[in-house]
Motif scaffolding. Structure first.
Motif, short mmCIF file in Angstrom:
data_model
loop_
_atom_site.label_atom_id
_atom_site.label_comp_id
_atom_site.label_asym_id
_atom_site.label_seq_id
_atom_site.Cartn_x
_atom_site.Cartn_y
_atom_site.Cartn_z
N GLU A 90 5.98 44.38 34.08
CA GLU A 90 5.61 45.51 34.92
C GLU A 90 6.88 46.14 35.52
O GLU A 90 7.66 45.47 36.17
N PRO A 91 7.09 47.44 35.33
CA PRO A 91 8.28 48.09 35.89
C PRO A 91 8.23 48.14 37.42
O PRO A 91 7.15 48.20 38.01
N ASP A 92 9.40 48.14 38.04
CA ASP A 92 9.48 48.32 39.48
C ASP A 92 9.31 49.80 39.82
O ASP A 92 9.54 50.68 38.99
N VAL A 93 8.92 50.06 41.06
CA VAL A 93 8.81 51.44 41.53
C VAL A 93 10.15 51.88 42.09
O VAL A 93 11.02 51.06 42.42
N ILE A 94 10.34 53.19 42.22
CA ILE A 94 11.59 53.69 42.80
C ILE A 94 11.62 53.36 44.29
O ILE A 94 10.60 53.39 44.97
N ASP A 95 12.81 53.04 44.78
CA ASP A 95 13.00 52.70 46.19
C ASP A 95 14.41 53.12 46.56
O ASP A 95 15.33 52.31 46.60
N LEU A 96 14.58 54.40 46.81
CA LEU A 96 15.91 54.96 47.01
C LEU A 96 16.06 55.49 48.43
O LEU A 96 15.22 56.23 48.92
N GLY A 97 17.15 55.10 49.08
CA GLY A 97 17.47 55.63 50.40
C GLY A 97 18.71 56.50 50.33
O GLY A 97 19.68 56.16 49.66
N PHE A 98 18.68 57.63 51.00
CA PHE A 98 19.83 58.53 51.05
C PHE A 98 20.77 58.12 52.18
O PHE A 98 20.39 57.37 53.08
N THR A 99 21.98 58.65 52.14
CA THR A 99 22.96 58.38 53.21
C THR A 99 23.53 59.66 53.79
O THR A 99 24.38 59.60 54.68
N GLY A 100 23.11 60.82 53.31
CA GLY A 100 23.65 62.08 53.80
C GLY A 100 24.16 62.92 52.65
O GLY A 100 23.64 62.87 51.54
N ALA A 101 25.20 63.69 52.90
CA ALA A 101 25.75 64.58 51.88
C ALA A 101 27.21 64.87 52.16
O ALA A 101 27.67 64.78 53.31
N CYS A 102 27.94 65.21 51.11
CA CYS A 102 29.33 65.64 51.22
C CYS A 102 29.43 67.10 50.80
O CYS A 102 28.81 67.51 49.82
N VAL A 103 30.22 67.86 51.52
CA VAL A 103 30.43 69.27 51.21
C VAL A 103 31.92 69.56 51.26
O VAL A 103 32.57 69.24 52.25
N SER A 104 32.46 70.16 50.21
CA SER A 104 33.87 70.54 50.23
C SER A 104 34.03 71.92 50.84
O SER A 104 33.19 72.81 50.65
N LEU A 105 35.09 72.09 51.60
CA LEU A 105 35.46 73.38 52.19
C LEU A 105 36.86 73.70 51.71
O LEU A 105 37.85 73.38 52.37
N GLY A 106 36.95 74.28 50.52
CA GLY A 106 38.24 74.44 49.89
C GLY A 106 38.76 73.10 49.42
O GLY A 106 38.02 72.13 49.30
N ARG A 107 40.05 73.03 49.13
CA ARG A 107 40.62 71.80 48.58
C ARG A 107 41.14 70.86 49.65
O ARG A 107 41.45 69.70 49.36
N ARG A 108 41.23 71.29 50.90
CA ARG A 108 41.87 70.47 51.93
C ARG A 108 40.97 70.16 53.11
O ARG A 108 41.41 69.54 54.09
N ASP A 109 39.73 70.56 53.06
CA ASP A 109 38.82 70.31 54.16
C ASP A 109 37.44 70.00 53.58
O ASP A 109 37.15 70.30 52.43
N GLY A 110 36.63 69.37 54.40
CA GLY A 110 35.28 69.04 53.95
C GLY A 110 34.50 68.41 55.07
O GLY A 110 35.00 68.22 56.18
N ILE A 111 33.25 68.09 54.77
CA ILE A 111 32.40 67.45 55.77
C ILE A 111 31.55 66.38 55.09
O ILE A 111 30.96 66.62 54.04
N ARG A 112 31.54 65.21 55.68
CA ARG A 112 30.65 64.14 55.26
C ARG A 112 29.57 64.02 56.30
O ARG A 112 29.78 63.49 57.39
N GLN A 113 28.40 64.60 56.00
CA GLN A 113 27.27 64.57 56.91
C GLN A 113 26.58 63.22 56.80
O GLN A 113 26.22 62.78 55.71
N ILE A 114 26.39 62.55 57.92
CA ILE A 114 25.72 61.24 57.94
C ILE A 114 24.22 61.45 58.05
O ILE A 114 23.74 62.18 58.93
#
Length: 393
Positions: A307-331
């Motif tokens: 019997e296959p397992d069901v999906i059980d995925l938790g997110f951690t946020g997102a990363c966004v680049s702001l040009g090549r030298r800046d960005g944001i890691r949203q928690i």
């Protein structure tokens, strides 16, 4: 007649993040024949297409460096699936028989036909070829020529920021608000960065018409626009619906919680084109890998008679680049809601770049070397994906 071999044959449709990882992971069982069907001979890093379009990076990787031994790459497209005959009919005119099918055709850009001129004059960056065209036209464009980016989600922010960092005149038309997926502090950080780098952010308004040299907003305001980039919304290929399979309103394949089609237990979905229990996860590179792994595990379980397992995925946020030298890691929380915490600046950019590299090196290539090694964060109820924007990470 299509010859069917004795060894189990699994066809994977789509060579993106989910499909490529699934193809590699299926090799845990030595007798499985895996064929990966993809329309291009190169893997496309979709989370880097904004860099390709802006001329600040590349987004293509040779499959020879990504696929494990024994995975056959077939450069072709599927026109129709025949579940009764367990056959995929290809654009080339050929056909593939399968014992199990992994449906991982991903997502595409969605330019609304209801907006006059959008399909004719606006550029997308959700796929390789439109991103290439945009890059070529930007390279021929004067640096002070006005550019309009439509869509205030993460994709729109990244391409607008990439161009603004080059000194281009950029206007970002958000629709309602800038970066609705991020937390309030995260949105303010992005807004300040865009303002500091000369980008104009237009909230509470939308594009009603696109012309060759301008856009008309719903408010009636007209703005000059030498190039208009459309990032507001994503769609999925219509293959499942065209093959008579059950889909949601967007066209994603309806599955149960093991990612198995509600119509056929020989078809398993993964990535942006899957709608488990009619409640798809956020379209994202983050979810694609785990869904590809789960799809492969479901196929292997069925081949083993377990019997296959069901999906059980938790997110951690997102990363966004702001040009090549800046960005944001949203928690974020595991249920994909955001906290007020984020990491910005140069460190945010470093985390974003590390995340992009991790997806290829520590997910796909690791599965190619050692099938079955990928693990992911579990837990948390799943949020419904409005398909309004695809996360950058």
């Amino acid at each position: 007649m299509i010859e069917r071999l004795n060894s189990p044959k699994v066809v994977v449709l789509g060579g993106g993040y989910a499909g490529t990882l699934a193809a590699n992971r299926l090799r845990q069982r030595g007798d499985v024949q895996v064929t990966l069907v993809n329309p291009r001979p190169q893997f496309v890093e979709r989370i880097r297409l904004h860099q390709l379009a802006a001329g600040t990076g590349d987004a293509e990787i040779e499959y020879g460096t990504l696929l494990g031994e024994g995975v056959e790459l077939l450069v072709d497209s599927a026109d129709r699936i025949d579940p009764a005959a367990r056959t995929v009919h290809l654009s080339s005119g050929g056909a593939l028989a399968y014992d199990y099918l992994v449906y991982a055709v991903g997502s595409t850009g969605a330019v609304p036909a209801a907006v006059p001129g959008a399909a004719e004059f606006a550029y997308g960056i959700a796929e390789l070829e439109p991103a290439r065209r945009l890059r070529a036209d930007l390279e021929a464009l004067a640096m002070d020529a006005p550019v309009t980016v439509v869509g205030g989600g993460l994709t729109g922010i990244e391409i607008a920021a990439e161009l603004a960092a080059q000194g281009r005149e950029v206007a970002l038309v958000c629709g309602r608000v800038l970066a609705p997926y991020l937390s309030g502090p995260g949105r303010r950080y992005v807004a300040k960065w865009l303002d500091r780098n000369g980008a104009t952010v237009i909230e509470g308004d939308s594009v009603a018409e696109v012309r060759a040299d301008a856009v008309r907003l719903a408010s009636g305001v007209e703005r000059a626009s030498a190039v208009t980039v459309w990032t507001a919304g994503f769609a999925v290929p219509g293959l499942a619906a065209a093959s008579g399979l059950s889909t949601d309103d967007l066209g994603r394949l309806l599955t149960d919680e093991t990612l198995t089609s509600v119509d056929d237990d020989r078809i398993v979905a993964a990535g942006d084109c899957a709608a488990p229990s009619g409640r798809p996860l956020r379209m994202s590179g983050y979810a694609a890998g785990p869904l590809g792994a789960r799809a492969a595990d479901t196929v292997l379980s069925r081949l083993a008679g377990t019997e296959p397992d069901v999906i059980d995925l938790g997110f951690t946020g997102a990363c966004v680049s702001l040009g090549r030298r800046d960005g944001i890691r949203q928690i974020g929380r595991k249920d994909d809601s955001m906290t007020g915490l984020f990491i910005g600046g140069r460190l945010g950019a470093i985390i974003k770049e590390a995340t992009c590299r991790f997806v290829v090196a520590k997910r796909i290539r690791l599965e190619a070397r050692k099938p079955g090694t990928m693990v992911w964060i579990k837990g948390g109820p799943r949020a419904v994906d409005p398909a309004a924007d695809r996360s950058a990470a």
